[in-house]
Scaffold this active site. Structure first.
Site, PDB file in Angstrom:
ATOM      1  N   ALA A   1       4.961  23.330 -11.982  1.00  0.00           N
ATOM      2  CA  ALA A   1       5.970  23.500 -13.081  1.00  0.00           C
ATOM      3  C   ALA A   1       7.073  23.977 -12.366  1.00  0.00           C
ATOM      4  O   ALA A   1       7.033  24.249 -11.211  1.00  0.00           O
ATOM      5  CB  ALA A   1       5.543  24.865 -13.748  1.00  0.00           C
ATOM      6  N   LYS A   2       8.455  23.564 -13.094  1.00  0.00           N
ATOM      7  CA  LYS A   2       9.605  24.209 -12.312  1.00  0.00           C
ATOM      8  C   LYS A   2       9.656  25.675 -12.503  1.00  0.00           C
ATOM      9  O   LYS A   2       9.048  26.351 -13.201  1.00  0.00           O
ATOM     10  CB  LYS A   2      10.600  23.484 -13.046  1.00  0.00           C
ATOM     11  N   SER A   3      10.704  26.343 -11.457  1.00  0.00           N
ATOM     12  CA  SER A   3      11.048  27.765 -11.746  1.00  0.00           C
ATOM     13  C   SER A   3       9.791  28.625 -11.437  1.00  0.00           C
ATOM     14  O   SER A   3       9.206  28.888 -12.415  1.00  0.00           O
ATOM     15  CB  SER A   3      11.498  27.861 -13.082  1.00  0.00           C
TER      16      SER A   3
END
Ligand code: GLU
Length: 563
Positions: free
Chosen positions: A557-559
């Site tokens: 996942a990003k962040s």
């Protein structure tokens, strides 16, 4: 990771649809499962699904209008991916629903506390503790932080009061947005609708109750007042601009971003002042520590080499999570932290250590309203606009360019030439690189010096989106071990023309070689910045050939907001 979205209004509205729209935009934060809860006839209706938001949407048939809805897109940390484990989680009497981002670290202690009160949990997910603790704390819920350890944010609603309850401990982001009729809660301002005119960020140790278009904040259990900041949502997140994937769109934006950075960093008086101030700080210090994770760490490795080469001073790139108090010598130093989202938990922890050592922090962030930006003394914006694809592409190039322009004027570089070369690299990549007909069993990417770091970044990109085994290696090191793995199922990508021996050794053992030639550094000394583009395009093509969605690689996942 995990995306939280919620809304509350005095009058019944299509808040379920709005929550699903918000979650769709937050999907980059996690997409293994999702769920919503809304109030209807003084009951909580919960709908959950594994998979992404589109799968959840299929389960939400003819949603009614409502005054409160909360939603979640999950990146599991505690408990497997299943419908039962996905959020929202309910209290024992089904009166309180909670969506949560983060990890509750004193899980066992809380379970014992709940057991004493005859509450038995139905899942192994730490989140389920929260609605039950709120249930027990009842009117005392603003003291929830005394009971829960770890870093977390959550949003709760309950079936009677038609209100929202928010809490934040640590560094994870949670924003509150206000439009004329509705209050929105979101993990990222990107997901707030364009009707939102004002926002407030939740801070460490705060709780907040949202009711009747009013907010009541508490800090450490004591009431406080906070003010709204004006906000203008200029970005329409779903726009892929005609490209099939965000990753392709974002790679294609690189030339325009490079131009924006050069123009801003050469002309904007505030940035020029910051550059001059930072260069003076550099002259007064002994060492520059660069801290980052993943792709940003690779940018840090290259910038450390350039600082040593151009400024003749010591520069050390650290993987944020590996920085310990003992890795910092007690000598005058400055730190540069690099993060796309500005919310990377490992980098925020590294900043705690840097701050303990009183080391001033300069941040390179794409999101300049982020926690990392707020906690830094100086911020250099990366000016990329939102990066939605999980695998970072444009922000890598931006961090390198911003770093180079900070280190040295590079006055001899004409913006036009650099942009033209970047565009040519993009076109060249399209021509010579496309996914191989035969999918290799393993991929080695090799290069020397800066090209070695580009090889590390290229390998990371390929791993992220293709799930194939791929390693970046210093060209000459191959023969000291990994050459034993090379056979006719091996593909090698070679950065630069100075690794010819290694290429020949691979080919002699049946391995296929693709060479990304060294650009003319005389005419374009910053060409290494755009040299990564062919590898980014190769990773994208290979992912699509394998049938993977490059924007949302599995397990990622990003962040990355968990430690
Ligand atoms: N710990 C929660 C879960 O596993 C939230 C995870 C997160 O925020 O990434 O569902």
């Amino acid at each position: 990771m995990c995306g939280i979205f919620g809304c509350h209004s005095q009058q019944s509205q299509n808040l379920v649809e709005q929550t699903l729209q918000g979650l769709k935009i937050l999907e980059y934060r996690g997409y293994d499962s999702a769920g919503i809860a809304y109030t209807i006839d003084n009951q909580l209706k919960v709908i959950k699904s594994i998979g992404d938001i589109d799968q959840l949407k299929q389960k939400v048939i003819n949603p009614p209008t409502t005054t409160t809805c909360i939603g979640h897109t999950r990146w599991a940390t505690n408990g497997t991916v299943s419908v039962k484990n996905s959020h929202p989680h309910l209290s024992t009497d089904s009166s309180i629903a909670v969506v949560h981002n983060g990890i509750i670290e004193n899980y066992q202690q809380c379970v014992e506390f709940l057991t004493k009160h005859n509450i038995k949990l139905k899942t192994p997910v730490d989140t389920e503790l929260i609605p039950n603790m709120l249930y027990l704390l009842s009117h005392n819920k603003h003291n929830i932080h005394q009971y829960l350890q770890g870093q977390y944010v959550f949003c709760a609603t309950d079936k009677q009061s038609n209100s929202l309850f928010l809490a934040k401990k640590g560094n994870l982001p949670l924003y509150i947005g206000r439009s004329l009729q509705t209050i929105y809660i979101s993990s990222d301002t990107l997901a707030l609708p364009q009707t939102v005119t004002h926002i407030i960020a939740m801070e460490d140790m705060e709780t907040c109750e949202v009711f009747d278009h009013q907010l009541q904040f508490y800090s450490n259990g004591q009431p406080i007042t906070k003010s709204w900041q004006s906000f203008n949502q200029s970005f329409i997140a779903s726009d892929k601009n005609g490209f099939a994937t965000y990753m392709e769109k974002e790679i294609n934006e690189i030339p325009a971003i490079m131009e924006r950075i050069i123009n801003t960093y050469r002309k904007d008086s505030t940035i020029i002042r910051l550059i001059n101030q930072t260069r003076t700080q550099f002259k007064q210090t002994k060492c520059i520590h660069l801290c980052a994770c993943g792709t940003s760490y690779h940018a840090a490795l290259i910038l450390a080499k350039i600082i040593e080469r151009d400024l003749h001073m010591r520069a050390i790139a650290h993987i944020s999570s590996e920085l310990t108090t003992t890795t910092l010598l007690n000598e005058p130093a400055i730190a540069i932290v690099i993060s796309q989202s500005g919310e990377t938990a490992d980098t925020l922890s590294a900043m705690d250590i840097l701050q303990q050592h009183k080391i001033p922090i300069i941040a390179f962030c794409n999101v300049t309203t982020s926690t990392i930006a707020k906690r830094s003394q100086t911020i250099f914006p990366l000016l990329c606009g939102p990066e939605i694809a999980v695998a970072s592409t444009k922000v890598f190039c931006a961090a390198l360019l911003v770093g180079c322009l900070l280190i040295k004027d590079y006055n001899t570089i004409s913006c036009g030439n650099f942009i033209e070369n970047t565009t040519k690299t993009l076109q060249f990549a399209r021509k010579i690189l496309s996914a191989p007909h035969k999918i290799p069993h393993r991929i080695f990417i090799i290069g020397k010096d800066i090209n070695h770091v580009l090889a590390l970044e290229a390998a990371l990109k390929i791993k992220e989106v293709t799930y194939l085994h791929c390693e970046g290696y210093p060209a000459n090191e191959l023969k000291h071990g990994p050459l034993s793995m090379v056979d006719d199922n091996t593909l090698s990508i070679v950065f630069g023309d100075d690794a010819t021996n290694a290429s020949a050794e691979i080919q002699a053992r049946g391995g296929k070689v693709i060479i990304i030639p060294t650009p003319n550094y005389q005419s374009d000394p910053l060409a290494f910045i755009h040299q990564i583009i062919p590898a980014q395009i190769f990773a994208l093509d290979l992912a699509l050939t394998l049938g993977n969605n490059p924007d949302k690689p599995r397990n990622l996942a990003k962040s990355v907001t968990v430690l």
